[in-house]
Enzyme design. Structure first.
Site, PDB file in Angstrom:
ATOM      1  CB  SER A 901       3.469  -0.173  -6.230  1.00 11.30           C
ATOM      2  OG  SER A 901       3.585   1.001  -7.007  1.00 11.30           O
ATOM      3  CE  LYS A 944      -0.535   2.748  -6.174  1.00 20.73           C
ATOM      4  NZ  LYS A 944       0.373   1.634  -5.844  1.00 20.73           N
TER       5      LYS A 944
END
EC number: 3.4.21.53
Length: 1002
Positions: A901, A944
């Protein structure tokens, strides 16, 4: 004779076709053919395909002859095939009527009738070899003769097998003298080892001996005497035989198929065959059957057969009378049983019952009697069998204890006992909100379950799996769900479980055997529809004792757990009403077949706002009460809780937060105790309470009862209790003040005694009340100050902060970009730093540090390649990547990092270094990148996003495929964030370096 053949086909419908008629004889189970059943599976059936029913010599019509010719042709064909493997070749098969000399076979038990099969065992090897040789030479015939009893023996008395052994030893004339003269020409259809299967053809009579070993004799073929088939006497006799057989059928189910098949065609029969049939299937004496075989007069043979079947009828009636007598005896036993039960009840009332086995049986019967209507029939049957077995066992035997324990488990289980469920959705919502903050997905699913149950009127068992990080409330929500549904709650952890027997139970053959956890659960909760929490299902072990995950497949399958079988109980148990709630941290660790049976509900970590609510409304309040501290004695401010969450407890759950709050209140409790504070009620407070209310104890109990009965009065009761405790504390403080002022020079013991008397006197007089009020005013100035915990003194109670600020730069320099990561502790920010190591023509290279995993290293290589392509497109004259050695580092080098990611973050960091431009301020990004510059979705959007808010990030870049995940977040999580959803890296480039973007503000 056509009618005769049809009648024979009716009697032996499969005999005329092939060997399946053996099945008919097997169903008869007459003594003659009891052994034949063992041959039905293979040996007889294979031979039967070529063996044909041989007609009697009396039947001389063309159809019977044709049937015999076909049988002979089949035997000839077999003999020819067998002859190819031997030296003797016989081109044709001998016809039965041409057999004038045959080997004599002794039959020890019953004669062989024409048309019937019979297996015999030949122990004489020489005789057996002769039969084999004759069969190979296409002479598959022998004479079967019944053995006579020795002289001086009673034929009606059964003797041992010694006589059979002596027959095998007889040879020649001795054997001939022991054989009846009339026998049957038998076709040898099969020889398997020492077993020979014979098929009777026609009657024979011995004339003389030809050879002694093996015994070979000359024979004459016997024919029935001529008879008139229209004779009324013969017809009447045959009809009586058939009628008797029908009566036997009504009285007994023996030979049912054969008699029904024969009597369906009573008009089409052959009188000689009927006589042979009746004699062959009867259980008469062998010598009576021999008389039927020897009789050539058809009428006399029918009369003999009629006598035999009449005897069978008498035997059937005798059987009925015996059965009736047994039934009467059973009825008498039942009456005796009832009287015994009454006697036991009388003894029990008089205290005379001393039989332990009887007492145990009575206890078990009393248990099951209340559940008899709901208990399955198969379970009741097992219980009755075990109770009977218990009565037959000695109390000192080990089997007695095994049976007793087994009955104890069987009778104590809640068969068909279900608790009344609460289908009130609003009540369930209130309970779930009281116990847990957040967890909206779980609460919504439980409310859906309740709604379906309310509409159906009943609920079915379900399997739900709650997955999420540690400490988010997966286990505790199980208790709340059970309370909301009004179900019993049972929890067992399977973490590290490696023994299948813990789930399925042990076999009762083992010493110390016990049922599995599910059976123990049902016994513990007492209902058949509890809520069972299977904790840590992703940590199942696997050892030499089996695979527990595979054992759970049956338990957690709604289609199979209706009949869940425990090894110990060994009777099916219905678990279809049980609601299973499983918990797991990592669902990838659960085997796929097991995972497929569960409904997964993911529980993400808590954000800061949620942790604040949980800490203030649940953790801080419960911890303060558990430590015995009152609200007016200590306070933890919101600023302290926020600092505790941000700097000490960043994990996804709240378990560590609870530990830190407990640590704070323990130190506060120690501080209060050192200052002389005590919240225990004193003796003087009890005196005051008693003087104010004469029935103080009763009133307290009454208040407690009313509180338990009416939840609405609970808050009032708590307020009264707090007030009383507060007054007791003030009175204790007053006492200490008076002691200090009035008796400063006395010893502690004397001071306590004097003060006790003084205080009692003062409390009982108006002057005492005035002094107490004055002392309260004086002690107010000397009371202990309230302990307040805020962010400034938080470190004195919990130590130095564990986590520092994640944001290192206010404005990231060139080559540095903030990324977003997702760990088991929740979300966090992650800087990607890039710098130039060396420059020169053709020295383009990439160096990676920061303890990166293989996937992240590959992602960095892809980022390097894509970055070169992007730079070539944006600034064709810039040859930075071709001529520069680049070093990429991810800080926190001691922490392992992996995952794809960070791909877009790495590209942005490299391009920032290559172009010499810093990225946009307050920007963070995440997303996997491909070689073509496409941005792929990632996981942990909520975590996140929370990490970005914690670091004061204003702009976030997510893959476009994650827009749905972001939209599902709570409004307070998305508030104030500028979020971009991109499909290609060119969009990120515009956002990071040119600030010309299309944004979506949440």
């Amino acid at each position: 004779m056509l009618r005769a053949a049809a009648a024979a086909a009716a009697v032996f419908p499969s005999r005329f076709a092939a060997a399946p008629a053996v099945a008919a004889v097997e169903e008869v189970r007459s003594p003659l053919l009891r052994v034949l059943g063992a041959l039905r599976g293979g040996r007889v059936s294979t031979l039967g395909r070529r063996a044909r029913f041989c007609s009697n010599s009396a039947g001389s019509d063309s159809e019977a002859a044709a049937a015999e010719a076909k049988a002979e042709d089949a035997v000839a064909a077999e003999g020819e095939a067998d002859g190819k493997a031997s030296s003797a070749i016989v081109p044709t098969v001998l016809r039965p009527e041409d057999c004038l000399s045959v080997i004599a076979l002794p039959l020890p038990h019953r004669p062989l009738f024409p048309g019937f099969y019979m297996p015999i065992y030949v122990k004489d090897q020489k005789l057996l070899q002769a039969l084999v040789e004759n069969r190979k030479r296409s002479i598959p015939y022998a004479g079967a003769f019944l053995v006579k009893d020795e002289e001086g023996t009673d034929p009606n008395i059964v003797t041992s097998s010694d006589s059979d052994k002596s027959i095998d030893d007889l040879k020649g004339k001795e054997l001939l003298q022991r054989l009846n003269e009339v026998g049957t020409l038998a076709q040898i259809t099969s020889i398997q080892g020492d077993q020979v299967v014979l098929l009777g053809h026609r009657r024979l009579k011995i004339t003389e001996m030809v050879q002694e070993d093996p015994l070979t004799v000359k024979v004459d073929h016997l024919k029935e005497k001529p008879y008139d088939k229209d004779d009324d006497v013969i017809k009447a006799t045959s009809f009586e035989v058939i009628s008797t057989l029908r009566e036997v059928l009504k009285a007994s189910s023996l030979w049912k198929d054969h008699v029904q098949t024969y009597t369906q065609h009573m008009g089409d029969f052959n009188y000689p065959r009927l006589a042979d049939f009746g004699a062959a299937i009867s259980g008469a004496n062998k010598f009576l059957c021999q008389e039927v075989l020897e009789e050539l007069d058809v009428y006399k043979r029918l009369k003999l057969t009629l006598e035999l079947v009449k005897k069978e009828m008498e035997i059937s009636k005798l059987q009925q009378s015996i059965a009736k007598a047994i039934e009467e005896k059973i009825s008498g036993d039942q009456r005796r049983y009832l009287l015994n039960e009454q006697l036991k009840a009388i003894k029990k009332e008089l205290g005379l019952e001393t039989d332990d086995k009887t007492a145990l049986s009575a206890k078990f019967r009393e248990r099951i009697e209340a559940k008899k209507e709901k208990c399955p029939a198969h379970v009741l049957q097992v219980i009755e069998e075990e109770l009977t077995k218990l009565q037959l066992l000695e109390a000192s035997s080990s089997e007695f204890n095994v049976t007793r324990n087994y009955l104890d488990w069987l009778t104590v289980l809640p068969w068909g006992n279900y608790s009344d469920e609460n289908f009130d959705v609003h009540h369930a919502q209130q309970i779930l909100d009281e116990d847990h903050y957040g967890l909206s997905d779980v609460k919504e699913r439980i409310l859906e379950f309740i709604a379906v149950g309310k509409l159906r009127g009943t609920s079915q068992g379900k399997i739900i799996c709650l997955s999420g990080p540690p400490g988010v409330g997966k286990t505790s929500i199980g208790r709340s769900i059970a309370r909301a549904l009004n179900r019993k709650f049972y929890r067992f952890s399977v973490g590290g479980l490696a023994d299948v027997a813990e789930i399925k139970g042990h076999r009762r053959t083992y010493v110390g055997a016990m049922p599995g956890k599910m059976v123990q659960c049902l016994k513990s909760v007492g209902t058949a529809n509890p809520l069972v929490l299977i904790d840590e299902i992703d940590k199942l072990g696997r050892g030499h004792s089996g695979d527990p995950a595979s054992a759970l497949l049956e338990l957690l399958d709604p289609e199979q757990n209706v009949n869940f079988l425990d090894h110990y109980l060994d009777v099916p148990i219905d678990l279809s009403k049980v609601l299973f709630v499983c918990t797991a941290n990592v669902i990838e660790m659960i085997p796929n077949p097991l995972l497929d049976r569960m409904e997964i509900i993911a529980i993400a970590g808590y954000i800061t706002d949620e942790k604040m609510h949980i800490a203030r409304d649940y953790l801080e309040k419960n911890t303060r009460e558990a430590c015995g501290i009152k609200p007016e004695q200590a306070e933890v401010t919101d600023a302290a809780l926020l600092a505790l969450i941000e700097s000490y407890c960043r994990e996804a759950g709240v378990r560590n937060l609870q530990k830190q709050i407990e640590k704070i209140y323990r130190k506060i409790a120690l501080q209060l105790v050192r200052q002389g504070v005590s919240n225990e009620p004193t003796q003087e407070a009890a005196i005051v309470t008693a003087s104010e209310e004469p029935n103080g104890g009763d009133s307290a109990n009454k208040l407690k009862d009313e509180t338990m009965e009416d939840p609405a009065t609970e808050n009032a009761a708590m307020t009264n209790a707090d007030t009383a405790s507060k007054e007791a504390s003030e009175l204790d403080l007053l006492k200490r003040t008076v002691d200090h002022d009035v008796h400063p020079a006395e010893t502690p013991k004397e001071a306590v005694l004097t003060d006790s008397a003084l205080s009692t006197d003062k409390l009982c007089t108006p002057e005492g009340n005035k002094d107490m009020e004055g002392a309260k005013e004086e002690s107010a100035d000397k009371a202990v100050e309230k302990v307040v915990i805020d962010s400034s003194n938080l470190g004195d109670y919990v130590g130095k902060p564990v986590f520092q600020a994640e944001r290192i730069y206010e404005q990231t320099p060139v080559g540095v970009v903030m990324g977003l990561a997702w760990t088991a502790m929740g979300g966090s920010t992650l800087y990607i730093e890039t710098t130039k190591v060396e420059e020169g023509d053709g020295k383009g290279a990439l160096v990676l540090t920061g303890q990166l995993g293989d996937v992240m290293k590959e992602s960095a290589q892809i980022a390097h390649t894509v970055g070169r392509a992007i730079l070539l497109d944006k600034e064709p004259e810039n040859l930075f990547f071709a001529n520069s050695k680049v070093h990429l580092h991810v800080p926190a080098g001691s922490t392992p990092k992996d995952g794809p990611s960070a791909g877009c973050t790495m590209i942005t960091s490299m391009l920032s270094l290559a172009m010499g431009k810093p990225v946009k301020k307050d920007l963070a990004m995440t997303g996997e990148v491909t070689l073509t510059g496409r941005i792929l979705p990632i996981g942990g959007v909520k975590e996140k996003t929370i990490a970005a808010r914690r670091s004061a990030v204003k702009t976030i870049v997510f893959p476009a495929a994650n827009k749905r995940d972001f939209d599902e977040l709570a409004p307070n999580v998305k508030e104030g964030l500028e979020v971009h959803f991109v499909d290609t890296y060119n969009e990120i480039f515009d956002i990071a370096f040119q600030s010309e973007t299309q944004t979506e503000t949440s």
